[in-house]
Design an enzyme around this catalytic site. Sequence first.
Site, PDB file in Angstrom:
ATOM      1  N   CYS A  24      26.327  41.082 -64.714  1.00  0.00           N
ATOM      2  CA  CYS A  24      27.090  40.222 -65.625  1.00  0.00           C
ATOM      3  C   CYS A  24      27.698  39.072 -64.832  1.00  0.00           C
ATOM      4  O   CYS A  24      28.017  39.216 -63.659  1.00  0.00           O
ATOM      5  CB  CYS A  24      28.194  41.057 -66.271  1.00  0.00           C
ATOM      6  SG  CYS A  24      29.072  40.192 -67.580  1.00  0.00           S
ATOM      7  N   SER A  34      29.780  43.261 -78.892  1.00  0.00           N
ATOM      8  CA  SER A  34      31.055  43.009 -78.215  1.00  0.00           C
ATOM      9  C   SER A  34      30.906  41.834 -77.256  1.00  0.00           C
ATOM     10  O   SER A  34      29.958  41.766 -76.485  1.00  0.00           O
ATOM     11  CB  SER A  34      31.454  44.275 -77.448  1.00  0.00           C
ATOM     12  OG  SER A  34      32.654  44.082 -76.753  1.00  0.00           O
ATOM     13  N   CYS A  55      31.260  52.261 -69.023  1.00  0.00           N
ATOM     14  CA  CYS A  55      30.242  51.295 -68.650  1.00  0.00           C
ATOM     15  C   CYS A  55      30.187  50.958 -67.166  1.00  0.00           C
ATOM     16  O   CYS A  55      31.197  50.689 -66.539  1.00  0.00           O
ATOM     17  CB  CYS A  55      30.510  50.045 -69.467  1.00  0.00           C
ATOM     18  SG  CYS A  55      29.860  48.559 -68.818  1.00  0.00           S
ATOM     19  N   HIS A  64      42.213  41.802 -74.671  1.00  0.00           N
ATOM     20  CA  HIS A  64      42.914  42.370 -73.503  1.00  0.00           C
ATOM     21  C   HIS A  64      44.224  41.683 -73.127  1.00  0.00           C
ATOM     22  O   HIS A  64      44.959  42.208 -72.281  1.00  0.00           O
ATOM     23  CB  HIS A  64      42.002  42.441 -72.268  1.00  0.00           C
ATOM     24  CG  HIS A  64      40.696  43.165 -72.505  1.00  0.00           C
ATOM     25  ND1 HIS A  64      40.581  44.237 -73.345  1.00  0.00           N
ATOM     26  CD2 HIS A  64      39.444  42.959 -72.013  1.00  0.00           C
ATOM     27  CE1 HIS A  64      39.322  44.659 -73.363  1.00  0.00           C
ATOM     28  NE2 HIS A  64      38.620  43.899 -72.575  1.00  0.00           N
ATOM     29  N   ASN A  86      39.919  52.169 -67.990  1.00  0.00           N
ATOM     30  CA  ASN A  86      39.280  53.142 -67.138  1.00  0.00           C
ATOM     31  C   ASN A  86      39.472  52.697 -65.700  1.00  0.00           C
ATOM     32  O   ASN A  86      38.956  51.651 -65.327  1.00  0.00           O
ATOM     33  CB  ASN A  86      37.782  53.127 -67.450  1.00  0.00           C
ATOM     34  CG  ASN A  86      37.271  54.494 -67.726  1.00  0.00           C
ATOM     35  OD1 ASN A  86      37.259  55.348 -66.846  1.00  0.00           O
ATOM     36  ND2 ASN A  86      36.876  54.686 -68.962  1.00  0.00           N
ATOM     37  N   GLY A 144      26.701  43.878 -69.213  1.00  0.00           N
ATOM     38  CA  GLY A 144      26.254  42.535 -69.589  1.00  0.00           C
ATOM     39  C   GLY A 144      27.047  41.933 -70.727  1.00  0.00           C
ATOM     40  O   GLY A 144      27.832  42.603 -71.394  1.00  0.00           O
ATOM     41  N   SER A 158      36.580  41.093 -76.960  1.00  0.00           N
ATOM     42  CA  SER A 158      37.392  41.740 -75.927  1.00  0.00           C
ATOM     43  C   SER A 158      38.542  40.810 -75.592  1.00  0.00           C
ATOM     44  O   SER A 158      38.367  39.805 -74.924  1.00  0.00           O
ATOM     45  CB  SER A 158      36.540  41.996 -74.681  1.00  0.00           C
ATOM     46  OG  SER A 158      35.452  42.807 -75.026  1.00  0.00           O
ATOM     47  N   CYS A 166      35.120  39.957 -65.174  1.00  0.00           N
ATOM     48  CA  CYS A 166      36.392  40.567 -65.613  1.00  0.00           C
ATOM     49  C   CYS A 166      36.911  41.483 -64.495  1.00  0.00           C
ATOM     50  O   CYS A 166      36.156  42.250 -63.912  1.00  0.00           O
ATOM     51  CB  CYS A 166      36.195  41.364 -66.900  1.00  0.00           C
ATOM     52  SG  CYS A 166      35.640  40.356 -68.274  1.00  0.00           S
ATOM     53  N   GLU A 176      22.403  51.018 -67.726  1.00  0.00           N
ATOM     54  CA  GLU A 176      22.926  52.262 -68.298  1.00  0.00           C
ATOM     55  C   GLU A 176      22.941  52.234 -69.814  1.00  0.00           C
ATOM     56  O   GLU A 176      23.119  51.183 -70.428  1.00  0.00           O
ATOM     57  CB  GLU A 176      24.371  52.463 -67.831  1.00  0.00           C
ATOM     58  CG  GLU A 176      24.461  52.737 -66.373  1.00  0.00           C
ATOM     59  CD  GLU A 176      25.906  52.860 -65.902  1.00  0.00           C
ATOM     60  OE1 GLU A 176      26.741  53.404 -66.647  1.00  0.00           O
ATOM     61  OE2 GLU A 176      26.172  52.403 -64.781  1.00  0.00           O
TER      62      GLU A 176
END
Length: 369
Positions: free
Chosen positions: A115, A196, A339, A221, A299, A164, A219, A119, A95
């Site tokens: 990937c 990223s 994503c 989090h 999301n 990825g 990232s 996560c 994408e």
Amino acid sequence: MEQKKLDILSLLPEELEQEIRAMGAPAFRARQIFRQLHVKRVFAFSQMTDLSKQFQEQLNERFYINPPKIRQKLDSCVDDTVKYLYGLSDGSCVETVRMVYHHGITACISTQVGCKMGCKFCASAPLGFVRNLTPSEMLMQIYGADAGYPETERISGIVLMGIGEPLDNYENVMQFLRLISCKEGRNLSLRHVTLSTCGLVPQIRRLAEEQLPLTLSVSLHAAENSVRSALMPVNRRYPLEELLDACAYYFRKTGRRVTFEYAVIAGENDSAEAANILSRKLLPVFPGQRPHVNLIPVNPVRGTGFQAGRAAAFQQYLLKEGINATVRRTLGDDIRAACGQLRRDEIGESSPGTEEERESVVSGIESIP
Ligand code: SAH
């Protein structure tokens, strides 16, 4: 023995020149071809009318061109965001998102098919890893998303935040960056590129040595190992202390502050206490500079059970602690621009989804150097 055909769109001008010379043609031919491909965006040798028929045929024998095949294109009704699902030559898909900001047009591109990082909140993780993208497959996400727009509306910024882990495909990503920024081609400044990463420490250190003017975004989090390891298995391999050390090293080496991404998840990482711990850990990382944290309400992805946390309240906590915190504006909500969601729908639900299967995806991390 028959030579294997070369992926011409992954070659830099000097590499192409070497190949063209080896075919017995003069160097200026390489410059012509490079310009046709990367400036005029002509993706068939037979359409390169400044070359003889015979030379076109020779090129066809030596090289292949892999133009983007758009499998789906979704235009947002709420803003100018466009989402592409590209089909690749082996049947895989990735994408790309084209986003319009006041300062220009940014593409969010994928760097791998799938990937390995696993996560827990991510739409791509349960689908596992298929393969790395080649430099030309990254480049063509940009060229494909430029097609049909006037030259003045070409993509001028890139975020490597699609499917990825870019630092897990290090060499190809570096070659892509050299290609997109070379003056004979798109000539896009790396100042307008953000990479990223989920936090691959050795590769962050390696990237620091390259001295590239891009923005590195980590990232994060979570600011506690227990919480971060539960959300991001990569943290078991490279815990927070090592990761923040690598960020400090990156800053010392390049003079560029690393920015942090923080997906705000209800009940997981959005308390005042979490903000306090986060600030205490981040404030010493870049001496003399305020750390910057990008907050993204998570999301909700089917099957993960996570819900968006209170990003605005969390931002206030961080601001009070002296952290530069912004809440990311979401674009293209109606076209699932976040994503991985389009590919996931395309592939269907036949993919690993149980906790056990997710763990097997995660075990891929053990093989990362
Ligand atoms: N592998 C890289 C880049 C791809 S993911 C990385 O981990 O940074 C791009 C960003 O989207 C990362 O910050 C990632 O953690 C975040 N992300 C993934 N799934 C998300 C979701 N469901 N909601 C919010 N952010 C998400």
